[in-house]
Write a protein that holds these residues in place. Structure first.
Motif, PDB file in Angstrom:
ATOM      1  N   ALA A 121       0.857  -1.186   0.000  1.00 31.98           N
ATOM      2  CA  ALA A 121       0.000   0.000   0.000  1.00 31.98           C
ATOM      3  C   ALA A 121       0.892   1.234   0.000  1.00 31.98           C
ATOM      4  CB  ALA A 121      -0.909   0.002   1.219  1.00 31.98           C
ATOM      5  N   ILE A 122       0.454   2.256  -0.712  1.00 31.61           N
ATOM      6  CA  ILE A 122       1.205   3.505  -0.788  1.00 31.61           C
ATOM      7  C   ILE A 122       0.253   4.666  -0.538  1.00 31.61           C
ATOM      8  CG2 ILE A 122       2.636   4.996  -2.241  1.00 31.61           C
ATOM      9  CD1 ILE A 122       3.478   2.498  -3.783  1.00 31.61           C
ATOM     10  N   LEU A 123       0.628   5.546   0.372  1.00 27.01           N
ATOM     11  CA  LEU A 123      -0.152   6.745   0.656  1.00 27.01           C
ATOM     12  C   LEU A 123       0.521   7.946   0.001  1.00 27.01           C
ATOM     13  CD1 LEU A 123      -1.024   6.119   4.423  1.00 27.01           C
ATOM     14  CD2 LEU A 123      -2.568   5.970   2.459  1.00 27.01           C
ATOM     15  N   VAL A 124      -0.246   8.648  -0.809  1.00 30.55           N
ATOM     16  CA  VAL A 124       0.291   9.783  -1.577  1.00 30.55           C
ATOM     17  C   VAL A 124      -0.452  11.047  -1.147  1.00 30.55           C
ATOM     18  CG1 VAL A 124       0.747  10.704  -3.874  1.00 30.55           C
ATOM     19  CG2 VAL A 124       0.732   8.231  -3.510  1.00 30.55           C
ATOM     20  N   PRO A 125       0.169  11.889  -0.307  1.00 29.68           N
ATOM     21  CA  PRO A 125      -0.509  13.109   0.150  1.00 29.68           C
ATOM     22  C   PRO A 125      -0.403  14.235  -0.879  1.00 29.68           C
ATOM     23  CG  PRO A 125       1.644  12.945   1.172  1.00 29.68           C
ATOM     24  CD  PRO A 125       1.486  11.705   0.338  1.00 29.68           C
ATOM     25  N   ASN A 126      -1.384  15.147  -0.791  1.00 31.39           N
ATOM     26  CA  ASN A 126      -1.375  16.351  -1.625  1.00 31.39           C
ATOM     27  C   ASN A 126      -1.343  16.060  -3.113  1.00 31.39           C
ATOM     28  OD1 ASN A 126      -1.527  18.354   0.435  1.00 31.39           O
ATOM     29  ND2 ASN A 126       0.616  17.962   0.923  1.00 31.39           N
ATOM     30  N   ARG A 127      -1.983  14.977  -3.517  1.00 34.17           N
ATOM     31  CA  ARG A 127      -2.099  14.651  -4.943  1.00 34.17           C
ATOM     32  C   ARG A 127      -3.551  14.306  -5.258  1.00 34.17           C
ATOM     33  NH1 ARG A 127       3.011  13.004  -7.156  1.00 34.17           N
ATOM     34  NH2 ARG A 127       4.575  14.119  -5.891  1.00 34.17           N
ATOM     35  N   GLN A 128      -4.078  14.913  -6.306  1.00 37.21           N
ATOM     36  CA  GLN A 128      -5.390  14.532  -6.803  1.00 37.21           C
ATOM     37  C   GLN A 128      -5.257  13.190  -7.521  1.00 37.21           C
ATOM     38  OE1 GLN A 128      -8.252  16.411  -6.137  1.00 37.21           O
ATOM     39  NE2 GLN A 128      -6.809  17.491  -4.797  1.00 37.21           N
ATOM     40  N   LEU A 129      -6.381  12.641  -7.954  1.00 37.77           N
ATOM     41  CA  LEU A 129      -6.382  11.297  -8.525  1.00 37.77           C
ATOM     42  C   LEU A 129      -5.438  11.171  -9.709  1.00 37.77           C
ATOM     43  CD1 LEU A 129      -7.599   8.466  -8.446  1.00 37.77           C
ATOM     44  CD2 LEU A 129      -9.417   9.267  -9.964  1.00 37.77           C
ATOM     45  N   ASN A 130      -5.458  12.134 -10.626  1.00 37.39           N
ATOM     46  CA  ASN A 130      -4.591  12.050 -11.806  1.00 37.39           C
ATOM     47  C   ASN A 130      -3.116  12.031 -11.424  1.00 37.39           C
ATOM     48  OD1 ASN A 130      -6.714  11.939 -13.584  1.00 37.39           O
ATOM     49  ND2 ASN A 130      -6.691  14.126 -14.082  1.00 37.39           N
ATOM     50  N   GLY A 131      -2.761  12.884 -10.455  1.00 39.54           N
ATOM     51  CA  GLY A 131      -1.367  12.914 -10.010  1.00 39.54           C
ATOM     52  C   GLY A 131      -0.949  11.619  -9.347  1.00 39.54           C
ATOM     53  N   ALA A 132      -1.843  11.045  -8.533  1.00 39.42           N
ATOM     54  CA  ALA A 132      -1.547   9.774  -7.870  1.00 39.42           C
ATOM     55  C   ALA A 132      -1.432   8.645  -8.881  1.00 39.42           C
ATOM     56  CB  ALA A 132      -2.632   9.450  -6.844  1.00 39.42           C
ATOM     57  N   CYS A 133      -2.268   8.694  -9.944  1.00 43.96           N
ATOM     58  CA  CYS A 133      -2.182   7.676 -10.997  1.00 43.96           C
ATOM     59  C   CYS A 133      -0.851   7.762 -11.737  1.00 43.96           C
ATOM     60  CB  CYS A 133      -3.346   7.825 -11.974  1.00 43.96           C
ATOM     61  SG  CYS A 133      -4.924   7.229 -11.327  1.00 43.96           S
ATOM     62  N   ARG A 134      -0.348   8.977 -11.909  1.00 44.91           N
ATOM     63  CA  ARG A 134       0.962   9.122 -12.571  1.00 44.91           C
ATOM     64  C   ARG A 134       2.072   8.535 -11.699  1.00 44.91           C
ATOM     65  NH1 ARG A 134      -1.396  14.062 -14.323  1.00 44.91           N
ATOM     66  NH2 ARG A 134      -0.514  15.218 -12.564  1.00 44.91           N
ATOM     67  N   VAL A 135       1.972   8.761 -10.388  1.00 46.35           N
ATOM     68  CA  VAL A 135       2.930   8.137  -9.465  1.00 46.35           C
ATOM     69  C   VAL A 135       2.838   6.619  -9.575  1.00 46.35           C
ATOM     70  CG1 VAL A 135       3.516   7.767  -7.036  1.00 46.35           C
ATOM     71  CG2 VAL A 135       2.940  10.065  -7.832  1.00 46.35           C
ATOM     72  N   ALA A 136       1.617   6.092  -9.609  1.00 49.13           N
ATOM     73  CA  ALA A 136       1.404   4.643  -9.705  1.00 49.13           C
ATOM     74  C   ALA A 136       1.969   4.086 -11.001  1.00 49.13           C
ATOM     75  CB  ALA A 136      -0.090   4.328  -9.602  1.00 49.13           C
ATOM     76  N   GLU A 137       1.781   4.803 -12.102  1.00 45.74           N
ATOM     77  CA  GLU A 137       2.289   4.335 -13.398  1.00 45.74           C
ATOM     78  C   GLU A 137       3.817   4.316 -13.407  1.00 45.74           C
ATOM     79  OE1 GLU A 137       2.702   2.819 -17.045  1.00 45.74           O
ATOM     80  OE2 GLU A 137       0.838   2.922 -15.879  1.00 45.74           O
ATOM     81  N   THR A 138       4.428   5.314 -12.787  1.00 43.31           N
ATOM     82  CA  THR A 138       5.893   5.345 -12.690  1.00 43.31           C
ATOM     83  C   THR A 138       6.401   4.144 -11.889  1.00 43.31           C
ATOM     84  OG1 THR A 138       5.883   7.766 -12.766  1.00 43.31           O
ATOM     85  CG2 THR A 138       7.882   6.706 -11.952  1.00 43.31           C
ATOM     86  N   ILE A 139       5.714   3.838 -10.791  1.00 44.17           N
ATOM     87  CA  ILE A 139       6.094   2.686  -9.966  1.00 44.17           C
ATOM     88  C   ILE A 139       5.898   1.381 -10.730  1.00 44.17           C
ATOM     89  CG2 ILE A 139       5.432   1.354  -7.930  1.00 44.17           C
ATOM     90  CD1 ILE A 139       4.865   4.031  -6.534  1.00 44.17           C
ATOM     91  N   ARG A 140       4.768   1.259 -11.411  1.00 41.42           N
ATOM     92  CA  ARG A 140       4.486   0.038 -12.187  1.00 41.42           C
ATOM     93  C   ARG A 140       5.567  -0.212 -13.219  1.00 41.42           C
ATOM     94  NH1 ARG A 140       3.730  -1.579 -16.749  1.00 41.42           N
ATOM     95  NH2 ARG A 140       3.880   0.550 -17.561  1.00 41.42           N
ATOM     96  N   ALA A 141       5.946   0.846 -13.952  1.00 41.28           N
ATOM     97  CA  ALA A 141       6.981   0.716 -14.987  1.00 41.28           C
ATOM     98  C   ALA A 141       8.326   0.341 -14.374  1.00 41.28           C
ATOM     99  CB  ALA A 141       7.090   2.018 -15.775  1.00 41.28           C
ATOM    100  N   SER A 142       8.612   0.882 -13.193  1.00 37.85           N
ATOM    101  CA  SER A 142       9.876   0.577 -12.520  1.00 37.85           C
ATOM    102  C   SER A 142       9.944  -0.893 -12.114  1.00 37.85           C
ATOM    103  CB  SER A 142      10.037   1.473 -11.289  1.00 37.85           C
ATOM    104  OG  SER A 142      11.195   1.149 -10.570  1.00 37.85           O
ATOM    105  N   ILE A 143       8.828  -1.426 -11.601  1.00 38.78           N
ATOM    106  CA  ILE A 143       8.790  -2.849 -11.223  1.00 38.78           C
ATOM    107  C   ILE A 143       8.907  -3.726 -12.466  1.00 38.78           C
ATOM    108  CG2 ILE A 143       7.389  -4.661 -10.161  1.00 38.78           C
ATOM    109  CD1 ILE A 143       8.502  -2.579  -8.196  1.00 38.78           C
TER     110      ILE A 143
END
Length: 341
Positions: A261-283
């Motif tokens: 689980a990852i908690l992303v503060p101060n990010r709206q849904l689109n911003g959090a999805c971009r963080v998630a996509e970056t993590i997915r690509a890294s894995i």
């Protein structure tokens, strides 16, 4: 304490209490020590970490306070760990010595028995006087009493050791229960996640926050094929990648098994999805190799569900929405983020 020091410490006290109230931090002795050190600016690194957290999330949660206390004031916990280890070592040494003594007594008794039976065997071959026969029996009885005392002592030692082991097990269980970090990956554990999510939901950051539920794809199959030791290595590598993205208030947790689980503060849904996509690509770019053979193993991928916290929402609802999106990502072929940003 001099008058100047008293005035100075009183001034710090007047600063600490409002900060605890402002950030809704419990007024525990450990939290007070942490914030007292902060307002006194007695630890530059500590002050820097607190300031960075407040700047990123607008607060400092109970979990973060505990983590900072452990990293900057951990002498007591280190001593407790050392005491625990020393108790185990002392127990092992005592039991080892007692066992050696008992085995030595057993060998001596075995030698006495062999000698006694050898002498008694002469009864059928030659005549032994009554005195000689009595002497042989007395020798056997004496050896028997000695081994009985030795084994009785060892039995008592085992009983005492069992009690001590139970006490140490309780101590270890309590330490594990109170710990905030997962032993395998080093990430925050589920207990820390629950506490941190509760804190964020009760006082959301200025721009809200989002939750990412992440799950490694086909991990059970990977474990079955390559073994759990290799599976553990994958979990550690995954945790390391997730930790690389823990900045600007982002926190990663081992949620359970191969789920994170990852908690992303101060990010709206689109911003959090971009963080998630970056993590997915890294894995997805992780290269897994068998250290013994150097052979490259199957690729590892991750599916992620992302949900933005809605004001007044129940925590259970937020987790449920993120979970539902995770399963949707799985059903669409895995190795993807849902919703699509």
């Amino acid at each position: 304490m001099s008058k100047d020091n008293f005035v100075l410490s009183t001034g710090y006290l007047k600063k600490v209490v409002p900060l605890l109230m402002k950030y809704q931090v419990s007024a525990t002795p450990t939290n007070y020590a942490l914030w007292y050190t902060y307002v006194a600016d007695a630890d530059t690194d500590l002050s820097k970490e607190i300031n960075e957290s407040i700047q990123a999330t607008g607060t400092l949660s109970e979990v973060q306070c505990d983590q900072l206390y452990q990293s900057h004031f951990a002498d007591k916990k280190v001593k407790e760990a050392d005491d625990f280890q020393q108790s185990l070592q002392a127990l092992a040494l005592e039991m080892g010595n007692t066992m050696q003594d008992t085995l030595k007594d057993t060998d001596t008794f075995q030698s006495t028995l062999d000698k006694t039976f050898s002498q008694l065997a002469r009864v059928g071959e030659e005549t032994l006087s009554m005195d000689e026969t009595i002497a042989v029996v007395r020798s056997a009885v004496k050896g028997s009493n000695q081994i009985r005392q030795s084994t009785s002592f060892f039995k008592n030692q085992l009983a005492d050791a069992q009690k001590e082991i139970e006490r140490l097990k309780e101590t270890l269980a309590q330490a594990n229960e109170e710990a905030l970090n997962d032993a395998l990956t080093g990430l925050f554990n589920r207990r820390a996640f629950d506490a941190e999510l509760d804190a964020l939901a009760s006082k959301p950051p200025p721009k809200g926050f989002s939750l990412l539920i992440c799950d490694l794809d086909h991990f059970k199959s990977f474990n079955d094929t390559y073994g759990h030791l290799m599976g553990d290595q994958v979990l550690k590598l995954t945790a390391k990648r997730l930790s690389d993205y823990c900045r600007e208030g982002i926190q990663a947790f081992r949620y359970g098994g191969e789920e994170f689980a990852i908690l992303v503060p101060n990010r709206q849904l689109n911003g959090a999805c971009r963080v998630a996509e970056t993590i997915r690509a890294s894995i997805d770019r992780l290269v897994i190799k068998d250290k013994k053979t150097g052979k490259k193993l199957d690729n590892i991928s991750m599916s992620i569900g992302v949900a933005q916290f809605e004001k007044g929402e129940k925590i259970k609802s937020l987790i449920g929405r993120a979970d539902a999106l995770l399963y949707e990502a799985k059903s669409l072929g895995r190795n993807r983020v849902m919703p699509i940003a």
